[in-house]
Design a protein around this motif. Sequence first.
Motif, PDB file in Angstrom:
ATOM      1  N   ARG A 143      -1.119  -1.761   5.890  1.00 10.37           N
ATOM      2  CA  ARG A 143      -0.980  -2.512   7.131  1.00 10.37           C
ATOM      3  C   ARG A 143       0.380  -3.202   7.150  1.00 10.37           C
ATOM      4  N   GLN A 144       0.980  -3.286   8.332  1.00  9.92           N
ATOM      5  CA  GLN A 144       2.318  -3.845   8.417  1.00  9.92           C
ATOM      6  C   GLN A 144       2.369  -5.299   7.979  1.00  9.92           C
ATOM      7  N   TRP A 145       1.414  -6.097   8.447  1.00 12.61           N
ATOM      8  CA  TRP A 145       1.462  -7.532   8.154  1.00 12.61           C
ATOM      9  C   TRP A 145       0.589  -7.916   6.957  1.00 12.61           C
ATOM     10  N   GLN A 146      -0.205  -6.967   6.479  1.00 15.80           N
ATOM     11  CA  GLN A 146      -1.049  -7.204   5.304  1.00 15.80           C
ATOM     12  C   GLN A 146      -0.928  -6.002   4.359  1.00 15.80           C
ATOM     13  N   PRO A 147       0.192  -5.893   3.632  1.00 19.97           N
ATOM     14  CA  PRO A 147       0.466  -4.715   2.811  1.00 19.97           C
ATOM     15  C   PRO A 147      -0.601  -4.422   1.761  1.00 19.97           C
ATOM     16  N   LYS A 148      -1.333  -5.450   1.334  1.00 13.23           N
ATOM     17  CA  LYS A 148      -2.346  -5.228   0.295  1.00 13.23           C
ATOM     18  C   LYS A 148      -3.592  -4.534   0.853  1.00 13.23           C
ATOM     19  N   LYS A 149      -3.762  -4.588   2.169  1.00 17.07           N
ATOM     20  CA  LYS A 149      -4.911  -3.953   2.788  1.00 17.07           C
ATOM     21  C   LYS A 149      -4.529  -2.565   3.301  1.00 17.07           C
ATOM     22  N   LYS A 150      -5.496  -1.650   3.280  1.00 20.17           N
ATOM     23  CA  LYS A 150      -5.258  -0.280   3.692  1.00 20.17           C
ATOM     24  C   LYS A 150      -5.873  -0.004   5.070  1.00 20.17           C
ATOM     25  N   ARG A 151      -5.283   0.951   5.768  1.00 20.34           N
ATOM     26  CA  ARG A 151      -5.800   1.380   7.061  1.00 20.34           C
ATOM     27  C   ARG A 151      -6.013   2.889   7.021  1.00 20.34           C
ATOM     28  N   ASN A 152      -7.146   3.339   7.567  1.00 20.81           N
ATOM     29  CA  ASN A 152      -7.427   4.766   7.612  1.00 20.81           C
ATOM     30  C   ASN A 152      -6.335   5.505   8.375  1.00 20.81           C
TER      31      ASN A 152
END
Length: 379
Positions: A143-152
Motif C-alpha cells: 500500500r502506498q501509505w502503509q508499506p507494511k500492509k499488502k493489497r491484493n
Amino acid sequence: MGLLSPRQTGLGSYGCPLPDRIENAGGGPFVGNLSFYQFNMIVSGACTAIVLFLTLGLMGRHAMRMSNPKEQIKIMRIVNMIPSYQVLSFISICVPNSYIYLQGVTEVFQAIALYAFLMLLCDFLAPTDQGKVEFFSSLETKRQWQPKKKRNGLVFLSLTWWSVLQYPIITWIAAVAQVVTQLLHRYCLGSTAPHFAHVWITAATSLSTSVAINAIIQFYTNMKGYMKEHHPLTKLLAFKLIVGLVILEKILFLILEGVNVLHRNEILTYVDVMMGLPEMIICVQMVPLCFLVLYAYRTKPYEISNAPRTVALRPQEYQAVESDGDKDTLMSGFQKRYQGGWMGLNAWAAYLNPLGLLLDVISAHRMISKARALQKAQM
C-alpha cells in the motif's frame, strides 16, 4: 498596449480583465523588423514541421510494421500526444483568440495517452485478459501509505485503472465546460475570481492530473521487476518528461506573473507574455523530446524479417523474450505477419476509430469486474 484591437478598448464581460476577443497587435521590433509575434510564428512553425515529420514518421512505421496490434495501437496513441500538443500550441500562437478554446483539448490528448500507457504496461505483463487475471490474482502489492500492509493484485489493478480512467473523463468534461463558459463570457483566463469558471476548471483538472500520474508511478514502482525486457523506465521517462515539463512551466509562469517579473513592455505585448512565450517554449522543447520518444517507442522490437505486409487471418499472441543488447525480438506460435494492411491503412483506421478506444475501456472494465467477482466467490 498590443492587447486590444483598435475596436476593442474595454474590458471583457462581467469585469474580466481580458477582452472577449483577444488579438495580438502592436509590439516593437524584436529581431530586425520582426515583432516577437512574427518571430514566434516562424520559430514555432519550424519546430512544428520537425516534430510532425518525426512523430508521424514513427507512427507510420508502427502502422506498416504492425505485428502486435494490441500494443502498437496503444503506442500510436501515446506518441500522438506530441504532435497534438505541437499543433494546438502553434495554432494558439498564430490565432491568440483560439488559445482558451484549445487548452482544454491538449489535456484530453494527454489524458488519452496516459491511459494508453497504463494499458500498454498491462499488456507487457500479460498479453491476454485471462493472463492478466491470473497474473494479478497471484500478486500482492504494498500500500502506498502503509508499506507494511499488502493489497491484493486485482484490487491494486482496479484502483489504478479507475484512478487513470477518471483523467480522460474529467479533462473531456473540463474541455467542454471551458468552451461553453468562454462562449458565455464566464471563463476569464486572466482571473482567479470565484465567480469565473477558470479557477474551478483549473483546480479540477490539476487534481485529476495528480491522481492519474500518482497512480501510474505507483503501478510502475510495483510492476517494474516483471517487465524489465520492455525497458519500461525509458518509456515512462519519455512520457513523464513531456507532461512534467509542461506542468512545471505553467507553475513557473504563474509565479513569474504573480511577482511581476514577466510583464508587457515596448517589445512584448500582453498576449506575447501570457500566451505566446509559454506556447513557444512548448513548441521548441518538443523537438529534443521527440528523439527520446523515437528511441523509447521504436519499431525494432516489432519488426519481422522477410515478412509480407498483409493482413493476418487470425490474431496473433506474441510473448516478449529476453533481449541481448538492442536485439529486441518477439516470438509467436502462429506464422508471423504484419497486420497493418497496405501502407498501414488498416492500422491507421483502427487507431483513428474512436469506438476502438471506447471498446478497449469497456473490455478492461468487464475483465476487472469479472475477475474481482470470481475472486470474491472463491473467498
